[in-house]
Write a protein that holds these residues in place. Structure first.
Motif, short mmCIF file in Angstrom:
data_model
loop_
_atom_site.label_atom_id
_atom_site.label_comp_id
_atom_site.label_asym_id
_atom_site.label_seq_id
_atom_site.Cartn_x
_atom_site.Cartn_y
_atom_site.Cartn_z
N ALA A 89 0.83 -1.20 0.00
CA ALA A 89 0.00 0.00 0.00
C ALA A 89 0.87 1.25 0.00
O ALA A 89 0.57 2.24 -0.70
CB ALA A 89 -0.93 -0.01 1.21
N ARG A 90 1.95 1.22 0.77
CA ARG A 90 2.87 2.36 0.81
C ARG A 90 3.56 2.53 -0.55
O ARG A 90 3.72 3.65 -1.04
CB ARG A 90 3.91 2.14 1.91
N LEU A 91 3.96 1.42 -1.18
CA LEU A 91 4.58 1.49 -2.50
C LEU A 91 3.62 2.12 -3.51
O LEU A 91 4.02 3.00 -4.28
CB LEU A 91 4.98 0.09 -2.96
N ARG A 92 2.37 1.68 -3.50
CA ARG A 92 1.38 2.23 -4.43
C ARG A 92 1.19 3.73 -4.20
O ARG A 92 1.01 4.49 -5.15
CB ARG A 92 0.06 1.49 -4.28
N ALA A 134 10.61 5.38 -4.51
CA ALA A 134 10.21 4.02 -4.17
C ALA A 134 11.42 3.13 -3.89
O ALA A 134 11.42 2.36 -2.92
CB ALA A 134 9.38 3.42 -5.31
N VAL A 135 12.45 3.25 -4.71
CA VAL A 135 13.65 2.43 -4.53
C VAL A 135 14.35 2.80 -3.23
O VAL A 135 14.80 1.93 -2.47
CB VAL A 135 14.60 2.59 -5.74
N ARG A 136 14.41 4.08 -2.91
CA ARG A 136 15.06 4.51 -1.66
C ARG A 136 14.26 4.04 -0.45
O ARG A 136 14.83 3.73 0.58
CB ARG A 136 15.23 6.03 -1.64
N TRP A 193 4.65 -6.44 -6.52
CA TRP A 193 5.74 -5.46 -6.44
C TRP A 193 6.31 -5.20 -7.84
O TRP A 193 6.46 -4.05 -8.26
CB TRP A 193 6.87 -5.99 -5.55
N LYS A 194 6.62 -6.26 -8.55
CA LYS A 194 7.24 -6.12 -9.88
C LYS A 194 6.28 -5.45 -10.86
O LYS A 194 6.70 -4.62 -11.67
CB LYS A 194 7.69 -7.48 -10.38
N SER A 195 5.01 -5.80 -10.81
CA SER A 195 4.02 -5.20 -11.70
C SER A 195 3.88 -3.71 -11.46
O SER A 195 3.77 -2.91 -12.41
CB SER A 195 2.67 -5.89 -11.52
#
Length: 201
Positions: free
Chosen positions: A71-74, A90-92, A130-132
């Motif tokens: 959810a945080r990534l989105r 996102a990567v950091r 995650w990958k998508s």
């Protein structure tokens, strides 16, 4: 008495939070139904009412924790800014020195998933999400002309594999790279995958 007034959903969430804490403390293989029950001061039967086996409990607890990070990534990837800027954020965040909570839990899931088909299925499904999510934003950046990445899906796979490997090194072993060096490596990996100069924003 307040505990008796919890809804089914609230009770389930409480059990999952307790299970996550027990898995982090004891490991997925060693945690028992009794550990979760004792942590909450409830009976084993109550835990088993919601999760009929330890394997179901562990898989659900892992999914619960991983979904919070997803959810945080989105949220990060859904911001209104350039794709490259969102990907770097996102990567950091995802990198082992970032704020993502679940590295120890992911490592536990990878190890236990070798023998637990249900946990392996849940972990694989979440990994694909995650990958998508990363692939979609990379494709967006390519379409907008931000960077020339010729293989967005491959880039997302390689990038997550690289960060996962760093996570194993820094979580399992101590005395590794500094936070600054780790973030620099993460930035450089992202730049390589997108086809940008290492210091590109």
């Amino acid at each position: 008495m307040a505990r008796m007034r919890l809804s089914v959903a609230e009770r389930r969430a409480e059990l999952l939070r307790a299970a996550v804490a027990q898995i982090e403390a004891r490991g997925a293989a060693a945690v028992r139904i009794a550990d979760v029950a004792t942590a909450l001061g409830v009976s084993n039967a109550l835990v088993l009412y919601h999760f009929s086996t330890k394997e179901q409990l562990v898989a659900a607890a892992f999914a619960h924790a991983a979904e919070e990070d997803l959810a945080r990534l989105r949220k990060i990837l859904g911001r209104r800014s350039a794709a490259g800027r969102r990907l770097r954020a996102a990567v950091r965040w995802y990198a082992p020195t970032g704020q993502a909570k679940g590295w120890r839990l992911w490592i536990e899931a990878w190890a236990a998933g070798l023998r637990d088909p249900e946990l392996r299925r849940v972990a694989a499904s979440l990994d694909r999400e995650w990958k998508s999510a990363l692939t979609a934003v990379i494709e967006e950046g390519v379409a907008a002309g931000e960077f020339p990445c010729p293989d967005p899906s491959g880039a997302a796979w390689r990038l997550t594999a690289y960060l996962d490997g760093l996570a194993v090194q820094t979580t399992v072993y101590s005395g590794g790279l500094s936070r600054a060096a780790m973030l620099q490596w993460a930035d450089e990996a992202l730049a390589r995958e997108l086809g940008l100069a290492p210091d590109a924003d």
